[in-house]
Write a protein that holds these residues in place. Structure first.
Motif, PDB file in Angstrom:
ATOM      1  N   ALA A  47       0.832  -1.205   0.000  1.00 48.88           N
ATOM      2  CA  ALA A  47       0.000   0.000   0.000  1.00 48.88           C
ATOM      3  C   ALA A  47       0.869   1.258   0.000  1.00 48.88           C
ATOM      4  O   ALA A  47       0.550   2.244  -0.682  1.00 48.88           O
ATOM      5  N   ARG A  48       1.971   1.237   0.761  1.00 45.24           N
ATOM      6  CA  ARG A  48       2.875   2.401   0.793  1.00 45.24           C
ATOM      7  C   ARG A  48       3.533   2.620  -0.560  1.00 45.24           C
ATOM      8  O   ARG A  48       3.669   3.765  -1.018  1.00 45.24           O
ATOM      9  N   LEU A  49       3.937   1.543  -1.229  1.00 44.26           N
ATOM     10  CA  LEU A  49       4.563   1.664  -2.544  1.00 44.26           C
ATOM     11  C   LEU A  49       3.585   2.219  -3.568  1.00 44.26           C
ATOM     12  O   LEU A  49       3.954   3.034  -4.415  1.00 44.26           O
ATOM     13  N   VAL A  50       2.337   1.780  -3.486  1.00 42.63           N
ATOM     14  CA  VAL A  50       1.304   2.296  -4.389  1.00 42.63           C
ATOM     15  C   VAL A  50       1.073   3.787  -4.138  1.00 42.63           C
ATOM     16  O   VAL A  50       1.068   4.602  -5.072  1.00 42.63           O
ATOM     17  N   ALA A  51       0.889   4.140  -2.873  1.00 39.65           N
ATOM     18  CA  ALA A  51       0.576   5.526  -2.517  1.00 39.65           C
ATOM     19  C   ALA A  51       1.735   6.482  -2.818  1.00 39.65           C
ATOM     20  O   ALA A  51       1.508   7.644  -3.185  1.00 39.65           O
ATOM     21  N   SER A  52       2.966   6.009  -2.664  1.00 41.38           N
ATOM     22  CA  SER A  52       4.134   6.870  -2.861  1.00 41.38           C
ATOM     23  C   SER A  52       4.455   7.132  -4.316  1.00 41.38           C
ATOM     24  O   SER A  52       5.214   8.052  -4.630  1.00 41.38           O
ATOM     25  N   GLY A  53       3.903   6.301  -5.202  1.00 40.05           N
ATOM     26  CA  GLY A  53       4.204   6.457  -6.614  1.00 40.05           C
ATOM     27  C   GLY A  53       5.461   5.734  -7.054  1.00 40.05           C
ATOM     28  O   GLY A  53       5.865   5.836  -8.219  1.00 40.05           O
TER      29      GLY A  53
END
Length: 205
Positions: free
Chosen positions: A76-82
């Motif tokens: 989820a963090r990788l998705v949100a961070s771009g």
């Protein structure tokens, strides 16, 4: 129990159709409540207990523990961070045989309590992850199948979605096969994958 001042919270692990009235009763008693997923089987049946808990100022927790697993939070963090770039596609599989060959009168295989084969058992974890990470869906195609006649409610669930963002997603669950769990996100810059080698209810990785 609801009248016992020593009881601050109630845990519900009951058939899905009972959740609405039980949560409302717990909220009216001023107790916090943790309810197993799914919260309800219809939108209206979900909205009423949520409103009751808000009115009573009590906490309503749901059994979506997969959202808080370290690997899922990392994705989820990788998705949100771009860092993965523009999200192109997500695919997942949550299959096991723990519910295979249950007695036909077991509520977990009831077409009323657990419609659409594996949807309320495993599919709901993936739809929660999809919604949490990628937002609203504008198009969906789903189908179920029955390979073992003992599983009258179906033992295969497959759905494909298109998110409003334009990304696509696919999910599969089989309730008649050894454990297989995979969650993969494909971005324009990179992809990431998480796999489970033991069921969430068991010790392992």
């Amino acid at each position: 129990m609801l009248n016992d001042p020593a009881v601050e919270a109630v845990v519900l692990a009951t058939p899905h159709s009972l959740h609405e009235e039980q949560i409302i009763a717990v909220a009216k008693a001023g107790k916090h409540v943790f309810c197993e997923k799914p919260l309800a089987l219809t939108l209206a049946s979900a909205e009423r207990p949520v409103a009751a808990c808000e009115a009573a100022d009590v906490v309503l927790g749901l059994g979506h523990e997969r959202r808080f697993e370290p690997a899922m939070q990392a994705i989820a963090r990788l998705v949100a961070s771009g860092e993965l770039g523009q999200i192109m596609h997500v695919e997942a599989n949550f299959s096991h045989d723990k519910l295979a060959n249950l007695a036909s009168d077991n509520w977990r295989v009831s077409t009323v309590e657990s419609p659409a084969a594996a949807m309320t058992a495993t599919g709901i974890h993936i739809t929660d992850a999809f919604a949490n990470m990628f937002g609203s869906v504008e198009q969906i195609y789903a189908m179920t199948a029955t390979r073992n006649p003992a599983n009258a409610n179906g033992d295969i669930l497959n759905f494909n979605v298109r998110f409003k963002s334009g990304a696509t997603g696919a999910f599969n669950s089989i309730l008649e096969t050894p454990l297989y769990m995979r969650y993969a996100v494909f971005g324009a810059k990179a992809w990431v994958e998480a796999r489970d080698y033991s069921h969430p209810s068991e010790m392992g990785t």
